[in-house]
Scaffold this motif. Structure first.
Motif, PDB file in Angstrom:
ATOM      1  N   LYS A   1      -0.859  43.148  14.149  1.00  0.00           N
ATOM      2  CA  LYS A   1      -0.477  42.118  13.175  1.00  0.00           C
ATOM      3  C   LYS A   1       0.134  42.745  11.929  1.00  0.00           C
ATOM      4  O   LYS A   1       1.138  42.262  11.406  1.00  0.00           O
ATOM      5  N   ARG A   2      -0.490  43.820  11.444  1.00  0.00           N
ATOM      6  CA  ARG A   2       0.025  44.471  10.235  1.00  0.00           C
ATOM      7  C   ARG A   2       1.397  45.095  10.472  1.00  0.00           C
ATOM      8  O   ARG A   2       2.283  44.996   9.629  1.00  0.00           O
ATOM      9  N   LEU A   3       1.576  45.738  11.618  1.00  0.00           N
ATOM     10  CA  LEU A   3       2.885  46.354  11.860  1.00  0.00           C
ATOM     11  C   LEU A   3       3.952  45.284  12.038  1.00  0.00           C
ATOM     12  O   LEU A   3       5.068  45.437  11.536  1.00  0.00           O
ATOM     13  N   TYR A   4       3.624  44.177  12.682  1.00  0.00           N
ATOM     14  CA  TYR A   4       4.581  43.078  12.815  1.00  0.00           C
ATOM     15  C   TYR A   4       4.926  42.513  11.437  1.00  0.00           C
ATOM     16  O   TYR A   4       6.089  42.229  11.149  1.00  0.00           O
ATOM     17  N   ALA A   5       3.916  42.348  10.589  1.00  0.00           N
ATOM     18  CA  ALA A   5       4.160  41.811   9.243  1.00  0.00           C
ATOM     19  C   ALA A   5       5.041  42.757   8.433  1.00  0.00           C
ATOM     20  O   ALA A   5       5.979  42.320   7.757  1.00  0.00           O
ATOM     21  N   LYS A   6       4.756  44.047   8.502  1.00  0.00           N
ATOM     22  CA  LYS A   6       5.538  45.021   7.738  1.00  0.00           C
ATOM     23  C   LYS A   6       6.985  45.089   8.213  1.00  0.00           C
ATOM     24  O   LYS A   6       7.885  45.346   7.421  1.00  0.00           O
TER      25      LYS A   6
END
Length: 108
Positions: free
Chosen positions: A80-85
């Protein structure tokens, strides 16, 4: 629509074979970094880059969690964090981002 559903497994298998056969291997420590190692380097944490690498290599969620020694829940958080970034919302968009990155880097 039925034709697409019928073709999806074939397309998925072909895409996996392409990515597995491509030059996505990590370089030896004495070599310059590969494109895959450089992808997201400016904005992703090391763990997020590891998750991205495994996704791009075609690993499943359980395979990635086992490889990284983490739970599926933790893996989902990293994903989720890598997709958001990267401002993306799917694995397909991750592949697209990597392909664009690869194209830009090959022209530099």
């Amino acid at each position: 629509m039925d034709t697409l559903a019928y073709l999806f497994p074939l397309l998925e298998a072909l895409i996996r074979q392409f990515w597995l056969a491509s030059s996505l291997h990590l370089s030896a420590p004495h070599e310059s970094p590969t494109l895959l190692e450089s992808f997201g380097q400016e904005c992703l944490s090391e763990r997020e880059r590891q998750v991205a690498w495994l996704i791009l290599r075609g690993h499943t969620g359980p395979e990635m969690a086992k490889e990284l020694g983490i739970t599926l829940g933790t893996l989902k958080n990293h994903r989720k964090r890598l997709y958001a970034k990267l401002n993306i919302g799917s694995q397909a968009e991750l592949f697209r981002q990597f392909m664009l990155f690869q194209h830009r880097e090959s022209r530099a």
